[in-house]
Design a protein around this motif. Structure first.
Motif, PDB file in Angstrom:
ATOM      1  N   TYR A   1       5.869 -15.050   0.656  1.00 26.08           N
ATOM      2  CA  TYR A   1       6.156 -13.716   1.179  1.00 26.08           C
ATOM      3  C   TYR A   1       5.705 -12.677   0.156  1.00 26.08           C
ATOM      4  O   TYR A   1       5.562 -12.998  -1.028  1.00 26.08           O
ATOM      5  CB  TYR A   1       7.667 -13.538   1.405  1.00 26.08           C
ATOM      6  N   VAL A   2       5.528 -11.443   0.621  1.00 25.06           N
ATOM      7  CA  VAL A   2       5.175 -10.336  -0.279  1.00 25.06           C
ATOM      8  C   VAL A   2       6.291  -9.293  -0.254  1.00 25.06           C
ATOM      9  O   VAL A   2       7.157  -9.311   0.628  1.00 25.06           O
ATOM     10  CB  VAL A   2       3.830  -9.686   0.114  1.00 25.06           C
ATOM     11  N   LYS A   3       6.245  -8.384  -1.214  1.00 23.86           N
ATOM     12  CA  LYS A   3       7.270  -7.349  -1.359  1.00 23.86           C
ATOM     13  C   LYS A   3       7.495  -6.608  -0.041  1.00 23.86           C
ATOM     14  O   LYS A   3       6.556  -6.293   0.681  1.00 23.86           O
ATOM     15  CB  LYS A   3       6.864  -6.351  -2.439  1.00 23.86           C
ATOM     16  N   ASP A   4       8.768  -6.371   0.271  1.00 22.16           N
ATOM     17  CA  ASP A   4       9.226  -5.652   1.466  1.00 22.16           C
ATOM     18  C   ASP A   4       9.022  -6.417   2.772  1.00 22.16           C
ATOM     19  O   ASP A   4       9.290  -5.878   3.849  1.00 22.16           O
ATOM     20  CB  ASP A   4       8.583  -4.257   1.580  1.00 22.16           C
ATOM     21  N   GLU A   5       8.580  -7.658   2.692  1.00 18.12           N
ATOM     22  CA  GLU A   5       8.459  -8.466   3.914  1.00 18.12           C
ATOM     23  C   GLU A   5       9.857  -8.942   4.317  1.00 18.12           C
ATOM     24  O   GLU A   5      10.657  -9.362   3.472  1.00 18.12           O
ATOM     25  CB  GLU A   5       7.537  -9.665   3.679  1.00 18.12           C
ATOM     26  N   VAL A   6      10.132  -8.846   5.592  1.00 13.78           N
ATOM     27  CA  VAL A   6      11.430  -9.269   6.106  1.00 13.78           C
ATOM     28  C   VAL A   6      11.375 -10.772   6.400  1.00 13.78           C
ATOM     29  O   VAL A   6      10.468 -11.234   7.098  1.00 13.78           O
ATOM     30  CB  VAL A   6      11.802  -8.479   7.379  1.00 13.78           C
ATOM     31  N   VAL A   7      12.318 -11.501   5.850  1.00 11.90           N
ATOM     32  CA  VAL A   7      12.416 -12.941   6.120  1.00 11.90           C
ATOM     33  C   VAL A   7      13.072 -13.138   7.485  1.00 11.90           C
ATOM     34  O   VAL A   7      12.616 -13.925   8.302  1.00 11.90           O
ATOM     35  CB  VAL A   7      13.197 -13.665   5.007  1.00 11.90           C
ATOM     36  N   PHE A   8      14.157 -12.399   7.720  1.00 14.86           N
ATOM     37  CA  PHE A   8      14.791 -12.357   9.035  1.00 14.86           C
ATOM     38  C   PHE A   8      15.646 -11.109   9.133  1.00 14.86           C
ATOM     39  O   PHE A   8      16.015 -10.523   8.128  1.00 14.86           O
ATOM     40  CB  PHE A   8      15.614 -13.612   9.345  1.00 14.86           C
ATOM     41  N   PHE A   9      15.920 -10.708  10.362  1.00 12.79           N
ATOM     42  CA  PHE A   9      16.750  -9.541  10.637  1.00 12.79           C
ATOM     43  C   PHE A   9      18.148  -9.979  11.060  1.00 12.79           C
ATOM     44  O   PHE A   9      18.327 -11.060  11.641  1.00 12.79           O
ATOM     45  CB  PHE A   9      16.163  -8.699  11.780  1.00 12.79           C
ATOM     46  N   SER A  10      19.094  -9.102  10.816  1.00 12.86           N
ATOM     47  CA  SER A  10      20.446  -9.275  11.334  1.00 12.86           C
ATOM     48  C   SER A  10      20.355  -9.455  12.843  1.00 12.86           C
ATOM     49  O   SER A  10      19.535  -8.823  13.505  1.00 12.86           O
ATOM     50  CB  SER A  10      21.245  -8.020  10.977  1.00 12.86           C
ATOM     51  N   LYS A  11      21.172 -10.338  13.364  1.00  9.89           N
ATOM     52  CA  LYS A  11      21.269 -10.667  14.800  1.00  9.89           C
ATOM     53  C   LYS A  11      20.160 -11.602  15.301  1.00  9.89           C
ATOM     54  O   LYS A  11      20.181 -12.013  16.449  1.00  9.89           O
ATOM     55  CB  LYS A  11      21.347  -9.407  15.673  1.00  9.89           C
ATOM     56  N   ASP A  12      19.185 -11.967  14.437  1.00 15.78           N
ATOM     57  CA  ASP A  12      18.201 -12.988  14.813  1.00 15.78           C
ATOM     58  C   ASP A  12      18.916 -14.335  14.917  1.00 15.78           C
ATOM     59  O   ASP A  12      19.917 -14.561  14.216  1.00 15.78           O
ATOM     60  CB  ASP A  12      17.118 -13.138  13.735  1.00 15.78           C
ATOM     61  N   PRO A  13      18.408 -15.262  15.722  1.00 15.93           N
ATOM     62  CA  PRO A  13      18.965 -16.620  15.715  1.00 15.93           C
ATOM     63  C   PRO A  13      18.792 -17.237  14.317  1.00 15.93           C
ATOM     64  O   PRO A  13      17.783 -17.001  13.655  1.00 15.93           O
ATOM     65  CB  PRO A  13      18.114 -17.364  16.741  1.00 15.93           C
ATOM     66  N   SER A  14      19.771 -18.002  13.887  1.00 11.86           N
ATOM     67  CA  SER A  14      19.731 -18.628  12.556  1.00 11.86           C
ATOM     68  C   SER A  14      18.917 -19.913  12.640  1.00 11.86           C
ATOM     69  O   SER A  14      19.443 -20.966  12.968  1.00 11.86           O
ATOM     70  CB  SER A  14      21.145 -18.912  12.070  1.00 11.86           C
ATOM     71  N   GLN A  15      17.640 -19.808  12.308  1.00 10.03           N
ATOM     72  CA  GLN A  15      16.724 -20.923  12.540  1.00 10.03           C
ATOM     73  C   GLN A  15      16.388 -21.743  11.297  1.00 10.03           C
ATOM     74  O   GLN A  15      15.726 -22.768  11.422  1.00 10.03           O
ATOM     75  CB  GLN A  15      15.441 -20.409  13.183  1.00 10.03           C
ATOM     76  N   ALA A  16      16.814 -21.308  10.100  1.00  4.83           N
ATOM     77  CA  ALA A  16      16.491 -22.052   8.879  1.00  4.83           C
ATOM     78  C   ALA A  16      17.357 -21.564   7.733  1.00  4.83           C
ATOM     79  O   ALA A  16      17.864 -20.445   7.744  1.00  4.83           O
ATOM     80  CB  ALA A  16      15.011 -21.870   8.521  1.00  4.83           C
ATOM     81  N   ILE A  17      17.498 -22.442   6.740  1.00  2.00           N
ATOM     82  CA  ILE A  17      18.091 -22.040   5.463  1.00  2.00           C
ATOM     83  C   ILE A  17      16.926 -21.912   4.488  1.00  2.00           C
ATOM     84  O   ILE A  17      15.923 -22.629   4.607  1.00  2.00           O
ATOM     85  CB  ILE A  17      19.157 -23.043   4.965  1.00  2.00           C
ATOM     86  N   TYR A  18      17.043 -20.983   3.558  1.00  2.00           N
ATOM     87  CA  TYR A  18      15.969 -20.687   2.619  1.00  2.00           C
ATOM     88  C   TYR A  18      16.451 -20.911   1.193  1.00  2.00           C
ATOM     89  O   TYR A  18      17.539 -20.474   0.827  1.00  2.00           O
ATOM     90  CB  TYR A  18      15.518 -19.226   2.764  1.00  2.00           C
TER      91      TYR A  18
END
Length: 171
Positions: A46-63
């Motif tokens: 990922y690069v700076k300011d990239e969103v990994v996930f948003f609030s309310k998205d389905p929880s599809q992975a642990i990071y």
């Protein structure tokens, strides 16, 4: 003399286990148990300011953060308020260990770049279904993690009494 039936691991696998073990959710797992996660793990950059996930998205992975930093934020009106900074050797997106959950915060890369190990929810559930001991150890760690968070929340509430009503949590 080593037991000839004991599985031996590559140097790379052992390094991955050493990376995973300090992370709360994996700390009680033996190498054999950790090895079950290896086929499901992949690295994403990922690069700076990239969103990994948003609030309310389905929880599809642990990071798991291999390199870089991530800010966990909550949406307050039209702003993102940082609640926590996560660094190398830490995990986020832990509610993907549970069934049918949605993200409760937004995760945004704050360093120039980040390397995250992604473990998809479906793979975690497959591991849990075929390995009840692994599921029990990980779920116990998750419960302990949430208990620590509740303790911090209540301590914070006591210290800032009057800004919000705790009763709203249960309505």
């Amino acid at each position: 003399m080593q037991n000839p039936f004991t599985k031996s691991y590559t140097e790379s696998e052992l390094q991955t286990f050493d990376f995973m073990r300090p992370i709360k959710f994996f700390e009680k797992l033996k190498n054999k148990e950790l090895s079950r996660f290896l086929p499901a793990m992949h690295v994403r950059k990922y690069v700076k300011d990239e969103v990994v996930f948003f609030s309310k998205d389905p929880s599809q992975a642990i990071y798991l953060i291999k390199k870089g930093q991530v800010h966990l934020t909550i949406d307050v009106k039209d702003n993102f308020e940082m609640i926590m900074e996560i660094n190398r050797g830490q995990a986020f997106g832990e509610n993907s260990l549970l069934q049918n959950t949605k993200r409760i915060y937004t995760a945004i890369v704050s360093s120039d770049e980040a390397e995250l190990i992604v473990i998809p929810h479906f793979a975690i559930q497959e591991i849990f279904e075929s390995n009840p001991k692994i599921k029990a150890k990980v779920m116990t760690a998750l419960a302990e993690y949430y208990n620590e968070n509740n303790q911090r929340l209540f301590r914070s509430y006591r210290e800032s009494f009057g800004f919000f009503s705790l009763r709203q949590m249960f309505e």
